[in-house]
Every structure is written in C-alpha cells, then in structure tokens.
Scaffold this motif. Sequence first.
Motif, PDB file in Angstrom:
ATOM      1  N   SER A  82      36.901  28.092  53.504  1.00  0.00           N
ATOM      2  CA  SER A  82      37.931  28.193  52.792  1.00  0.00           C
ATOM      3  C   SER A  82      38.697  27.884  51.284  1.00  0.00           C
ATOM      4  N   GLY A 130      41.564  30.874  55.065  1.00  0.00           N
ATOM      5  CA  GLY A 130      40.783  30.495  53.780  1.00  0.00           C
ATOM      6  C   GLY A 130      41.002  30.983  52.337  1.00  0.00           C
ATOM      7  N   TYR A 167      46.184  19.976  54.480  1.00  0.00           N
ATOM      8  CA  TYR A 167      45.422  19.194  54.479  1.00  0.00           C
ATOM      9  C   TYR A 167      45.221  17.434  53.655  1.00  0.00           C
ATOM     10  N   GLU A 223      44.669  34.511  59.237  1.00  0.00           N
ATOM     11  CA  GLU A 223      45.215  32.963  59.325  1.00  0.00           C
ATOM     12  C   GLU A 223      45.308  32.141  58.011  1.00  0.00           C
ATOM     13  N   ARG A 244      46.282  27.320  54.072  1.00  0.00           N
ATOM     14  CA  ARG A 244      47.081  26.402  52.619  1.00  0.00           C
ATOM     15  C   ARG A 244      47.172  27.215  51.601  1.00  0.00           C
ATOM     16  N   LYS A 291      46.608  23.788  60.868  1.00  0.00           N
ATOM     17  CA  LYS A 291      46.145  22.379  61.081  1.00  0.00           C
ATOM     18  C   LYS A 291      46.612  22.310  60.038  1.00  0.00           C
TER      19      LYS A 291
HETATM   20  C1  PLP Z   1      41.411  26.191  59.083  1.00  0.00           C
HETATM   21  C2  PLP Z   1      41.254  28.010  59.842  1.00  0.00           C
HETATM   22  C3  PLP Z   1      42.001  28.337  59.268  1.00  0.00           C
HETATM   23  C4  PLP Z   1      43.029  28.571  58.276  1.00  0.00           C
HETATM   24  O1  PLP Z   1      42.094  27.836  56.619  1.00  0.00           O
HETATM   25  P1  PLP Z   1      42.781  27.461  55.346  1.00  0.00           P
HETATM   26  O2  PLP Z   1      41.527  27.126  54.572  1.00  0.00           O
HETATM   27  O3  PLP Z   1      44.323  26.888  55.661  1.00  0.00           O
HETATM   28  O4  PLP Z   1      43.693  29.342  55.420  1.00  0.00           O
HETATM   29  C5  PLP Z   1      42.792  29.653  59.618  1.00  0.00           C
HETATM   30  N1  PLP Z   1      41.446  29.966  61.065  1.00  0.00           N
HETATM   31  C6  PLP Z   1      40.821  29.720  61.369  1.00  0.00           C
HETATM   32  C7  PLP Z   1      39.945  29.621  62.765  1.00  0.00           C
HETATM   33  C8  PLP Z   1      40.566  27.779  60.855  1.00  0.00           C
HETATM   34  O5  PLP Z   1      39.543  27.128  61.489  1.00  0.00           O
END
Ligand code: PLP
Length: 451
Positions: free
Chosen positions: A224, A262, A409, A304, A307, A76
Amino acid sequence: MTGLDVAVWPSGAGLDDDGALRLAGHGATDLAAEHDTPVFVLDEAMFHERARLFRDAFTAAFEAIGSGVDVYYAGKSFLSVAVARWAYADGLRVDTCTGGELAVALRAQVPGEAIGLHGNNKSDSEIARAIDARVGRIVLDSVAEVGRVAAAARAAGRGPHDRVGVMVRVTTGIHAGGHEFIATAHEDQKFGISVTGGQALAALREVLTHPELELLGAHSHIGSQIQDVAAFEANARVMLALRADLERATGVLMPELDLGGGYGIAYVPGEEAMDVPAFARSLAATVQRVCAELDTTVPRVSIEPGRAVVGPTTVTLYRVGVVKPVTLDDGSVRTYVAVDGGMSDNIRPALYGARYTARLANRAGSPETVRARVVGKHCESGDIVIDEVALPADVAPGDLLAVPATGAYGRSMASTYNHVPRPPVVAVAEGTSRVLVRRETEDDLLALDLG
Ligand SMILES: *Cc1c(COP(=O)(O)O)cnc(C)c1O
C-alpha cells in the motif's frame, strides 16, 4: 499561512479572504457548528472525480493494448452505503474482505456480480453468503479454501453449468510501500499462496479439478501507498509468467489477472500526487511487452485502488483544546496542540508512523509559526496525530484544525477507545451537504453494555 497545496487538499477546498477554510463552498466554521467536531468532511465531487479517473485512465490504457479493465473500489479504505453506491454508479466494482463489508455493498444494491470477496480467513457463513449473493468472484487465499468453497458451492446447488467464479491470491515475492520495493523469493506473511516451488501453480490446478468452480484468474496485491510503477511492473511480470505456466501445463488460459491496489497519494506538502493516466499507460505497456515475450495473449486486468480513490477526498476537522508549550532538553520549545479526537479516529500515525499536515481552518492565524505536535485526547502518550507541523504561533483553544487526506483508513479503522464515540462522515458538494455516517453517541456505546 499561505495557499493550499493542491496535491494534499481536496479539489473543492479553498480559502476565504480571512484565510478560513472552505470545502466545496461550505465554511469549515459552519460545518463544525452544524456537525460538531471531530468530523470527517468528504468532498463528494472529488470522490466521483477520483473514481472516474481510475476507470477512464485504466480503461483507455488497456483498451489501447486490446484488453479491458475492471476497477474494484477497495471498500476497506472507507465503505458506507452511499459510497458503495457512488463507486458502482461511477463504473467501479466493489471489493470486500469480510461479511460486514459485503453487507454494506449489498445494502447499497450493488449487484452481486460487481462485488468481490477477499479474506485470508473467511468463515463458512461468509463464504455461503457470498455464494448466495452470487458475487462475481471469491478470491481464494489458501489451498484449504479451494475445497471449502467448492463444497459450499455444491451445497448451494451450484454445478458445472452454474459455476462460482474464483481467483487464487498469489504472493509474487514483490513487496512495496512507501517509496521502494523489494523482491524476495520466500514469503513470511499470511496472505495468498507463494509462486515459489510451484505452490501457486498447484493451487490453480487444484481449482480446475472442481467442476463447480470457474477459474477466473490469479490475484495479487503487493502493498500500500506505493508510488513506484516499477514495483507494479515487476509484479505483473511474475503474474503473467504464472499464467503462461498454467497454460503450458494444462492448456487453460486464465482470462484475467488482478494486479491489486496500493496506489499512493500525497499526505504532506512536497509529496506528489500520482499521475494516474501515465501510470496506467506504463503498466499496460509492460503487460503488452511481457505477453509478447511469453508469446501469449494479453489478459483482462483488474485493479483495486482504495486509498487513491477516497484518501484525498476527506479532511478531518478538529477543535483545539489545550495548547501546551513544552521545553525540550536542548532548550527548544515544542508546542503540544491537543485536539478533540486522535488515535480513535486516525490510528495510522501510531500504527505505521504515517505523516500528515494540518492548518487552522477558522482563520489564517499569525504569520509567525511554532513547531507544533498535534496530539489527541486519549490516555496514551503515543496518541499523536501529527508528529511535527508548523502552525501559527497564536493557535489557541477554540480554533479549528483541519487535517487533509484522511479519507482512507481513518473512519474505517476508527475505534471507540476510551469510550470516545466515533465521528460522523459528512459529504459536501456545492450547495448541499449530507451525513453519510452519523456520529456515534454514548447511548450507542452503552447499548452494547448489558450491565
Ligand atoms: C488493502 C487492499 C487493497 C487496497 O489497498 P489501497 O492501498 O487502499 O489501494 C486492494 N486489494 C487488497 C487485496 C487489499 O488487501
């Protein structure tokens, strides 16, 4: 203006003798001439660097405690076919949260088993598509979804010998973002199932009653732009306790815990880039210590980041249009610098008060600076890219302005507000450049309008 702050600008960024910006050897002026503005310029080598940094740092840290790690790139943050392919080639998996993101990962030929599907409100067709693609895991977000995914698995002919891998998204009461975290007992948000009152435990047990589902583990994501390792550690503690509770209650030991994304990045000078290897070691040490306290084995861990992988790789180049000095009530002057994009290509300042920096990209500019506010071209007074930044006092129409750290984003949240076509994403590397996502055109927009 002085040199580039390495925490904020891409690793391939540099300055010419005349102070103009170069990105992986390409002059900003040339890039703007070739691709027009606004344009997202992505440093391809840095994407690989960041992806491998997370892969290597977390693998080393968790192997050292006898465990293993899967790093999922959170699509995303920015997903295109090339980026999904790169992430997979760099040893990452791809995390998706809608049918659209799943379609991009599949188009990139990322194998289903290396894809995860999230979402707090998945449609039946998204669930069916994920099962059909044999995604490695579906992250269940509600108790109702347990039965729905089990039914979809049965409908797809899956059973006890060919189960669908699932995780259960848990809310641990740990919330973080910015520079602090809070722990609350009760959750008032849409994601996941709370650990309070045994709700998450009950959902995990519910999964175990469905023979077509394989319980891979529990999943958490606490926010995040988090810089504080203590928040991740507090979350890990709650997740490990939940895993131990399930083991005590049922004898089932979940093989894996997902500790989410995050991870924060530097957006403005003075903010520090996270030390990823130190962070990984610290998290692994916590996991090891808590497992010892709970007298249980160390799980496999997945993370995960979105960013933190793609955010620092990208710079937005804008063309300056109107420069307007505005005298404020206190007699001081604020120079409004209007660029040819704005909230349609970067909604984060308006959405969460996000801060950015900028510099001229086509020349150094005068050493004297003015207090500038960078604004877009949309019909909203809140269409602000940067609330306040020092820019050369001679900033003028026709100049190029570069805003770093826009990889996450930015394009992924872009809109066509005011019928402004969305900008392209151009990947640059030494000696090559290519368009990953082309510029949207007015014809693209009008093609949707059936008149
Ligand atoms: C948004 C999200 C992420 C990624 O968050 P970042 O701040 O971009 O690292 C990972 N896992 C889940 C479930 C999310 O909703």
